[in-house]
Design an enzyme around this catalytic site. Structure first.
Site, PDB file in Angstrom:
ATOM      1  N   SER A   1     -21.919 -47.560   7.262  1.00  0.00           N
ATOM      2  CA  SER A   1     -21.013 -46.415   7.122  1.00  0.00           C
ATOM      3  C   SER A   1     -19.654 -46.918   6.651  1.00  0.00           C
ATOM      4  CB  SER A   1     -20.863 -45.683   8.457  1.00  0.00           C
ATOM      5  OG  SER A   1     -22.111 -45.175   8.877  1.00  0.00           O
TER       6      SER A   1
ATOM      7  N   ARG B   1     -25.094 -43.880  15.858  1.00  0.00           N
ATOM      8  CA  ARG B   1     -25.662 -43.309  14.632  1.00  0.00           C
ATOM      9  C   ARG B   1     -25.879 -41.795  14.734  1.00  0.00           C
ATOM     10  NH1 ARG B   1     -26.769 -47.317  11.222  1.00  0.00           N
ATOM     11  NH2 ARG B   1     -28.355 -46.275   9.993  1.00  0.00           N
TER      12      ARG B   1
ATOM     13  N   LEU C   1     -17.917 -48.045  13.854  1.00  0.00           N
ATOM     14  CA  LEU C   1     -18.436 -47.414  12.647  1.00  0.00           C
ATOM     15  C   LEU C   1     -19.555 -48.330  12.184  1.00  0.00           C
ATOM     16  CD1 LEU C   1     -17.807 -44.924  10.927  1.00  0.00           C
ATOM     17  CD2 LEU C   1     -16.213 -46.297   9.609  1.00  0.00           C
ATOM     18  N   ASP C   2     -20.740 -47.799  12.031  1.00  0.00           N
ATOM     19  CA  ASP C   2     -21.893 -48.621  11.680  1.00  0.00           C
ATOM     20  C   ASP C   2     -21.645 -49.432  10.419  1.00  0.00           C
ATOM     21  OD1 ASP C   2     -23.414 -47.549  13.781  1.00  0.00           O
ATOM     22  OD2 ASP C   2     -24.068 -45.868  12.539  1.00  0.00           O
ATOM     23  N   ARG C   3     -22.355 -50.536  10.322  1.00  0.00           N
ATOM     24  CA  ARG C   3     -22.217 -51.428   9.170  1.00  0.00           C
ATOM     25  C   ARG C   3     -22.460 -50.685   7.849  1.00  0.00           C
ATOM     26  NH1 ARG C   3     -26.458 -55.960   8.051  1.00  0.00           N
ATOM     27  NH2 ARG C   3     -25.709 -56.655   6.046  1.00  0.00           N
TER      28      ARG C   3
END
Length: 186
Positions: free
Chosen positions: A49, A144, A45-47
């Site tokens: 998000s 992403r 999970l992106d930073r």
């Protein structure tokens, strides 16, 4: 016995236990929140998000959750800039072509703003530009991907929260908190 942890990842936290970024970096990682030996994230999970991140000590389960070939559905609450019309939503439903190829079709619908926590830092709001919330369900997990899909149809993502992975939900888990899940028949 398989360990499975459901973690509500806060905004700004890396989906790894160590920061392999720049020297002297003090970006928060999973180790700030989870002290359970032998578990690893099943996917990322992106930073920037937030939301549900699963961690397990079972390699097969990890692969089943993270690999696109198993088509595990992931549900996101997406705050986007602007008010997507039916054409934009239908494009997402049919799949869009990104630089790395076409996406699978997404299930997408407009939703009321979810009852969630305040984000720190808050999303910047502009009085002249409306925003709205979408629920998007995808069955792949490219880098992403949700952000790139919404931008592709002209509605950049302002805030992104993963609410569910398959049948697992972040319901009842506050940001930065986690719980063990009992696996039955998985």
């Amino acid at each position: 016995m398989t360990k499975l942890i459901l973690f509500n990842k806060p905004y700004g936290v890396l989906s790894q236990f160590t920061d392999k970024g720049t020297t002297g970096s003090d970006r928060p990682t999973l180790s700030k929140y989870i002290d359970v030996p032998g578990v690893y994230p099943a996917g990322r999970l992106d930073r920037d998000s937030e939301g549900l991140l699963l961690l397990t000590d079972n390699g097969k389960l990890q692969a089943r959750i993270a690999s696109p070939k198993f088509k595990t559905e992931k549900t996101y609450w997406v705050q986007v800039e602007g008010l997507p019309d039916d054409a934009a939503l239908n494009a997402l439903r049919q799949g869009v072509t990104l630089k790395d190829g076409p996406t699978r079709p997404a299930k997408v619908r407009r939703i009321d703003p979810p009852k969630i926590w305040e984000r720190d830092p808050p999303v910047r709001f502009r009085k002249s530009v409306p925003d709205c919330w979408l629920e998007m369900i995808i069955s792949e997990g490219r880098n992403r991907q949700v952000r790139r899909m919404t931008a592709h149809v002209g509605h950049p993502t302002l805030r992104l929260i993963r609410a569910c992975i398959g049948d697992w939900s972040l319901e009842g888990i506050a940001p930065g908190e986690w719980r063990h899940e009992t696996l039955t028949g998985r």
